[in-house]
Scaffold this motif. Structure first.
Motif, PDB file in Angstrom:
ATOM      1  N   ALA A  31       3.351  -1.061 -18.288  1.00  0.00           N
ATOM      2  CA  ALA A  31       2.797  -1.033 -19.649  1.00  0.00           C
ATOM      3  C   ALA A  31       1.660  -2.026 -19.842  1.00  0.00           C
ATOM      4  CB  ALA A  31       3.906  -1.291 -20.666  1.00  0.00           C
ATOM      5  N   SER A  32       1.565  -3.041 -19.001  1.00  0.00           N
ATOM      6  CA  SER A  32       0.474  -4.021 -19.083  1.00  0.00           C
ATOM      7  C   SER A  32      -0.765  -3.576 -18.316  1.00  0.00           C
ATOM      8  CB  SER A  32       0.935  -5.375 -18.527  1.00  0.00           C
ATOM      9  OG  SER A  32       2.020  -5.866 -19.266  1.00  0.00           O
ATOM     10  N   GLY A  33      -0.669  -2.440 -17.630  1.00  0.00           N
ATOM     11  CA  GLY A  33      -1.798  -1.940 -16.851  1.00  0.00           C
ATOM     12  C   GLY A  33      -1.859  -2.488 -15.439  1.00  0.00           C
ATOM     13  N   ASP A  34      -0.787  -3.165 -15.003  1.00  0.00           N
ATOM     14  CA  ASP A  34      -0.731  -3.702 -13.642  1.00  0.00           C
ATOM     15  C   ASP A  34      -0.203  -2.637 -12.689  1.00  0.00           C
ATOM     16  OD1 ASP A  34      -1.488  -6.248 -14.574  1.00  0.00           O
ATOM     17  OD2 ASP A  34       0.607  -6.718 -15.058  1.00  0.00           O
ATOM     18  N   MET A  35      -0.847  -2.500 -11.546  1.00  0.00           N
ATOM     19  CA  MET A  35      -0.365  -1.567 -10.538  1.00  0.00           C
ATOM     20  C   MET A  35       0.912  -2.128  -9.923  1.00  0.00           C
ATOM     21  SD  MET A  35      -2.406   0.006  -7.331  1.00  0.00           S
ATOM     22  CE  MET A  35      -1.532   0.852  -6.039  1.00  0.00           C
ATOM     23  N   ILE A  36       1.981  -1.304  -9.914  1.00  0.00           N
ATOM     24  CA  ILE A  36       3.266  -1.773  -9.387  1.00  0.00           C
ATOM     25  C   ILE A  36       3.680  -1.050  -8.110  1.00  0.00           C
ATOM     26  CG2 ILE A  36       4.087  -2.534 -11.647  1.00  0.00           C
ATOM     27  CD1 ILE A  36       5.867   0.053 -11.628  1.00  0.00           C
ATOM     28  N   PRO A  70      -1.179  14.906 -17.526  1.00  0.00           N
ATOM     29  CA  PRO A  70      -1.708  13.858 -16.650  1.00  0.00           C
ATOM     30  C   PRO A  70      -2.338  12.731 -17.472  1.00  0.00           C
ATOM     31  CG  PRO A  70      -3.276  15.644 -16.734  1.00  0.00           C
ATOM     32  CD  PRO A  70      -2.098  16.070 -17.575  1.00  0.00           C
ATOM     33  N   LYS A  71      -1.530  12.132 -18.338  1.00  0.00           N
ATOM     34  CA  LYS A  71      -2.012  11.042 -19.196  1.00  0.00           C
ATOM     35  C   LYS A  71      -0.987   9.927 -19.194  1.00  0.00           C
ATOM     36  CE  LYS A  71      -4.611  14.147 -22.104  1.00  0.00           C
ATOM     37  NZ  LYS A  71      -4.933  14.632 -23.405  1.00  0.00           N
ATOM     38  N   CYS A  72      -1.458   8.716 -19.022  1.00  0.00           N
ATOM     39  CA  CYS A  72      -0.577   7.548 -18.954  1.00  0.00           C
ATOM     40  C   CYS A  72      -1.134   6.427 -19.818  1.00  0.00           C
ATOM     41  CB  CYS A  72      -0.434   7.076 -17.511  1.00  0.00           C
ATOM     42  SG  CYS A  72       0.532   8.157 -16.460  1.00  0.00           S
ATOM     43  N   ASP A  73      -1.243   6.658 -21.116  1.00  0.00           N
ATOM     44  CA  ASP A  73      -1.777   5.631 -22.000  1.00  0.00           C
ATOM     45  C   ASP A  73      -0.698   4.607 -22.328  1.00  0.00           C
ATOM     46  OD1 ASP A  73      -4.115   7.097 -21.963  1.00  0.00           O
ATOM     47  OD2 ASP A  73      -3.790   7.999 -23.934  1.00  0.00           O
ATOM     48  N   PRO A  74      -0.919   3.336 -21.923  1.00  0.00           N
ATOM     49  CA  PRO A  74       0.053   2.293 -22.235  1.00  0.00           C
ATOM     50  C   PRO A  74      -0.007   1.955 -23.719  1.00  0.00           C
ATOM     51  CG  PRO A  74      -1.834   1.360 -21.063  1.00  0.00           C
ATOM     52  CD  PRO A  74      -2.057   2.844 -21.167  1.00  0.00           C
ATOM     53  N   PRO A  75       0.964   1.302 -24.284  1.00  0.00           N
ATOM     54  CA  PRO A  75       2.094   0.711 -23.565  1.00  0.00           C
ATOM     55  C   PRO A  75       3.309   1.629 -23.441  1.00  0.00           C
ATOM     56  CG  PRO A  75       2.143  -0.057 -25.824  1.00  0.00           C
ATOM     57  CD  PRO A  75       0.930   0.843 -25.690  1.00  0.00           C
ATOM     58  N   PHE A  77       3.355   5.219 -22.926  1.00  0.00           N
ATOM     59  CA  PHE A  77       3.154   6.395 -22.079  1.00  0.00           C
ATOM     60  C   PHE A  77       3.610   7.711 -22.720  1.00  0.00           C
ATOM     61  CE2 PHE A  77       3.991   2.807 -19.053  1.00  0.00           C
ATOM     62  CZ  PHE A  77       2.677   2.605 -18.692  1.00  0.00           C
ATOM     63  N   THR A  78       3.660   7.762 -24.044  1.00  0.00           N
ATOM     64  CA  THR A  78       4.066   8.997 -24.724  1.00  0.00           C
ATOM     65  C   THR A  78       3.036  10.106 -24.532  1.00  0.00           C
ATOM     66  OG1 THR A  78       3.138   8.226 -26.813  1.00  0.00           O
ATOM     67  CG2 THR A  78       5.505   7.847 -26.439  1.00  0.00           C
ATOM     68  N   THR A  79       1.817   9.750 -24.151  1.00  0.00           N
ATOM     69  CA  THR A  79       0.780  10.756 -23.905  1.00  0.00           C
ATOM     70  C   THR A  79       1.124  11.647 -22.713  1.00  0.00           C
ATOM     71  OG1 THR A  79      -0.455   9.128 -22.607  1.00  0.00           O
ATOM     72  CG2 THR A  79      -1.099   9.421 -24.923  1.00  0.00           C
ATOM     73  N   ALA A  80       2.101  11.246 -21.907  1.00  0.00           N
ATOM     74  CA  ALA A  80       2.544  12.056 -20.770  1.00  0.00           C
ATOM     75  C   ALA A  80       3.328  13.282 -21.233  1.00  0.00           C
ATOM     76  CB  ALA A  80       3.395  11.218 -19.819  1.00  0.00           C
ATOM     77  N   GLY A  81       3.720  13.317 -22.497  1.00  0.00           N
ATOM     78  CA  GLY A  81       4.466  14.455 -23.030  1.00  0.00           C
ATOM     79  C   GLY A  81       5.919  14.441 -22.603  1.00  0.00           C
ATOM     80  N   SER A  82       6.530  15.614 -22.663  1.00  0.00           N
ATOM     81  CA  SER A  82       7.937  15.785 -22.307  1.00  0.00           C
ATOM     82  C   SER A  82       8.073  16.030 -20.806  1.00  0.00           C
ATOM     83  CB  SER A  82       8.518  16.974 -23.063  1.00  0.00           C
ATOM     84  OG  SER A  82       8.435  16.757 -24.454  1.00  0.00           O
ATOM     85  N   HIS A  83       9.316  16.168 -20.363  1.00  0.00           N
ATOM     86  CA  HIS A  83       9.557  16.481 -18.956  1.00  0.00           C
ATOM     87  C   HIS A  83       8.949  17.836 -18.624  1.00  0.00           C
ATOM     88  CE1 HIS A  83      13.486  13.897 -18.903  1.00  0.00           C
ATOM     89  NE2 HIS A  83      12.415  13.202 -19.222  1.00  0.00           N
ATOM     90  N   LEU A  84       8.467  17.982 -17.395  1.00  0.00           N
ATOM     91  CA  LEU A  84       7.938  19.255 -16.922  1.00  0.00           C
ATOM     92  C   LEU A  84       9.104  20.247 -16.856  1.00  0.00           C
ATOM     93  CD1 LEU A  84       5.490  20.793 -15.837  1.00  0.00           C
ATOM     94  CD2 LEU A  84       6.144  20.018 -13.548  1.00  0.00           C
TER      95      LEU A  84
END
Length: 190
Positions: A31-36, A70-75, A77-84
């Motif tokens: 959520a902070s934008g750090d690659m994990i 294909p969207k991952c807007d922090p913090p 990540f609701t832009t990813a939508g629901s499960h596929l």
């Protein structure tokens, strides 16, 4: 001789294109934008194999799912939508009426917050089709705060979305995600 070289060149180009359609590397961000870490997706027999190498998670189990956009807007990540869920099934790998295509088994972070896991998305594909992870512009891979109970609707009571990575149809699109902060450090050392 010239025709042999052209045939070899054609085969090499075809092989490279086929590889692009059967694998994707996904950078995962918190959520902070750090690659994990990363997820490597590969077309396998009967589905898509997912190899995860992650760090920085709270120790314990976490739900993980493929989401519809294909969207991952922090913090959050609701832009990813629901499960596929192209078949309109209920959620949960243990649900008697089937599961979402994007439902995956829980992952476990060790006491140091590391995850090294291999999972599979049965029936999913990276090729064209109704069950493609690359349909439209692609999808996303989302990690949740808590364990997925495998049956509760709509998301297994797995809690907040804590990490996300874009599964892009065009791999160049994934380059638009936040940069790895450690890359800057390596450039300074040179």
């Amino acid at each position: 001789m010239r025709s042999v070289l052209l045939i070899i060149l054609f085969l090499i180009i075809t092989a490279c294109q086929a590889n692009d359609e059967t694998s994707r590397s996904v950078d995962m961000y918190n959520a902070s934008g750090d690659m994990i870490g990363t997820a490597q997706l590969t077309e396998g027999d009967g589905g898509v194999d997912v190899k995860l190498k992650l760090e920085g998670l709270e120790p314990g189990y976490h739900g993980i799912h493929v989401h519809e956009y294909p969207k991952c807007d922090p913090p959050d990540f609701t832009t990813a939508g629901s499960h596929l869920n192209p078949d309109g099934n209920e959620h949960g790998l243990m649900h008697p009426e089937g599961s979402h295509l994007g439902d995956l088994p829980n992952i476990e972070a060790d006491s140091g917050g590391l995850v090294d896991a291999e999972l599979m998305l049965p029936e999913a594909t990276l090729k064209d089709g109704k069950k493609s992870l690359l349909g439209g512009e692609g999808t996303s891979l989302v990690i949740h705060e808590n364990q997925d109970d495998g049956v509760s609707q709509p998301g297994g009571e797995s809690g907040a979305r804590i990490a996300c990575g874009i599964i892009a149809k065009d791999e160049k699109k994934s380059a638009e995600t936040p940069t790895d902060p450690t890359e800057f450090n390596e450039e300074q050392e040179e």
